[in-house]
Design an enzyme around this catalytic site. Structure first.
Site, short mmCIF file in Angstrom:
data_model
loop_
_atom_site.label_atom_id
_atom_site.label_comp_id
_atom_site.label_asym_id
_atom_site.label_seq_id
_atom_site.Cartn_x
_atom_site.Cartn_y
_atom_site.Cartn_z
N ARG A 245 39.47 41.80 41.38
CA ARG A 245 40.27 40.59 41.20
C ARG A 245 39.51 39.65 40.26
O ARG A 245 38.28 39.68 40.21
CB ARG A 245 40.51 39.89 42.52
CG ARG A 245 41.28 40.69 43.57
CD ARG A 245 41.44 39.88 44.85
NE ARG A 245 42.21 40.59 45.86
CZ ARG A 245 41.67 41.33 46.83
NH1 ARG A 245 40.34 41.46 46.90
NH2 ARG A 245 42.44 41.93 47.72
N LYS B 77 38.76 38.73 49.42
CA LYS B 77 39.51 37.72 50.17
C LYS B 77 39.00 37.64 51.60
O LYS B 77 38.67 38.65 52.22
CB LYS B 77 41.01 38.08 50.17
CG LYS B 77 41.68 37.85 48.83
CD LYS B 77 43.18 38.07 48.94
CE LYS B 77 43.89 37.74 47.64
NZ LYS B 77 45.35 37.93 47.75
N HIS C 244 44.88 40.30 36.02
CA HIS C 244 45.55 40.96 37.14
C HIS C 244 46.31 42.19 36.68
O HIS C 244 46.42 43.18 37.41
CB HIS C 244 46.51 39.98 37.83
CG HIS C 244 46.70 40.27 39.29
ND1 HIS C 244 45.65 40.31 40.19
CD2 HIS C 244 47.81 40.57 40.00
CE1 HIS C 244 46.10 40.60 41.40
NE2 HIS C 244 47.41 40.78 41.30
N ARG D 102 43.92 44.99 36.59
CA ARG D 102 43.68 45.49 37.95
C ARG D 102 44.83 46.42 38.37
O ARG D 102 44.60 47.48 38.94
CB ARG D 102 43.54 44.31 38.90
CG ARG D 102 43.50 44.66 40.40
CD ARG D 102 43.20 43.39 41.18
NE ARG D 102 43.62 43.45 42.58
CZ ARG D 102 42.87 43.90 43.57
NH1 ARG D 102 41.66 44.38 43.33
NH2 ARG D 102 43.31 43.90 44.82
N HIS E 36 42.41 45.88 49.91
CA HIS E 36 43.60 45.45 50.62
C HIS E 36 43.40 45.60 52.13
O HIS E 36 42.99 46.66 52.60
CB HIS E 36 44.80 46.32 50.21
CG HIS E 36 45.29 46.05 48.82
ND1 HIS E 36 46.08 46.94 48.11
CD2 HIS E 36 45.11 44.97 48.00
CE1 HIS E 36 46.35 46.43 46.92
NE2 HIS E 36 45.77 45.24 46.83
N TYR F 232 52.14 50.47 44.69
CA TYR F 232 51.82 51.32 43.53
C TYR F 232 52.51 52.67 43.60
O TYR F 232 52.69 53.32 42.56
CB TYR F 232 50.30 51.48 43.42
CG TYR F 232 49.63 50.17 43.10
CD1 TYR F 232 49.73 49.63 41.82
CD2 TYR F 232 48.96 49.44 44.07
CE1 TYR F 232 49.15 48.40 41.53
CE2 TYR F 232 48.39 48.22 43.79
CZ TYR F 232 48.49 47.70 42.52
OH TYR F 232 47.94 46.48 42.24
#
Length: 293
Positions: free
Chosen positions: A143, A167, A235, A238, A261, A270
């Site tokens: 990210r 995150k 992004h 990515r 994730h 995806y």
């Protein structure tokens, strides 16, 4: 904001490890709701229902985000004993379809890297830094916020991995390709000496390169590579990393780990990108693809 919403945000930060951007978004949505109907911890169900009208002009995805923030707050308020009811049922529940992420094709990626490599041939620090940045965006799927905040210590000299804080403060190991490793060696050789502890320091400060500046650098590179800058961003690189790995046969669980994730449902987007590519391939290349029924 009210004391109750402040307490809710404190809980998100301390117990769930919510990122600063996430907390800012929740704070904004809750504050706007309280401006519209008053203190949320005491707002009656009829008042909560009025938010549907206040949000009528907003996009469904925005309404869904705001409603999600309020549902979580009301659940928290119920647990804390501030309310004896949960008025979440009065909130609008728009149907949203998650858009497919933009993905660069292989030719576009090659054009982007060819330009970056050519510009870095003279070993000018800015050009070498940009090459290292895009190698990590596309080669490791970082990210933008993870990339710019990488400390020097995240790059071990004897292992092909980076230690990344994602995150919610969650740390993970991501592989560094041979190309990216070489770009990092070149960057560290010309990186300005100073007191900054970050791999990509900002100019004249002890902080790091900003996400906004990274965004600008990638857009400008796209223009120089002859690409539409509207379709190129950190992004998007990515997303290209993830999609191209999946096309090459990568396992979805492995991809989830690489991308950081928390929920594999996020990674499954995806599979839709890859499926869309396959449908397009059949329609464009199969002998019957363009024949009308």
């Amino acid at each position: 904001m009210s004391a109750a919403t402040d307490a809710f945000l404190d809980m998100l930060a301390s117990e769930r490890g919510a990122a600063a951007n996430t907390l800012a978004a929740y704070a904004r949505d809750l504050a706007q709701a309280e401006d519209a109907i008053g203190e949320l911890a005491a707002a009656p169900r009829a008042k909560v229902a009025q938010l549907a009208g206040a949000w009528a002009a907003l996009a469904p995805s925005t309404v869904a985000r705001k409603a999600s923030a309020l549902r979580q707050f009301f659940g928290f308020a119920l647990d804390e004993g501030w309310r004896d009811d949960d008025p979440s049922g009065a909130l609008p529940a728009p149907r949203t379809r998650r858009p497919l992420p933009k993905v660069l094709g292989h030719e576009a990626v090659e054009a982007l890297f060819a330009t970056a490599e050519r510009e870095a041939e003279g070993n000018k620090p800015d050009a070498v830094r940009l090459l290292a940045l895009i190698e990590l965006l596309y080669g490791s799927g970082l990210r933008a916020s993870e990339l710019v905040a990488l400390p020097l210590g995240a790059v071990p000299r004897d292992a092909p991995f980076l230690t990344v804080t994602g995150k919610g403060g969650q740390a993970r190991m991501v592989p560094v390709s041979t190309r990216a490793a070489e770009a990092l060696v070149r960057w560290r050789a010309v990186r300005p000496a100073g007191q900054s502890r970050f791999l990509f320091p900002s100019r004249g400060k002890s902080g790091h390169l900003t996400r906004v500046r990274l965004f600008q650098l990638v857009k400008a590179l796209a223009v120089r590579a002859g690409l539409d800058p509207a379709g190129v961003s950190p992004h998007v690189l990515r997303h290209a990393f993830a999609t191209h790995l999946l096309e090459g046969g990568a396992d979805l669980r492995v991809l989830q780990t690489l991308l950081g994730h928390a929920d594999i449902a996020t990674t499954q987007i995806y599979t839709h990108v890859d499926a869309a590519r396959l449908v397009e391939l059949v329609n464009s290349r199969h002998p019957l693809g363009n024949r009308k029924p």
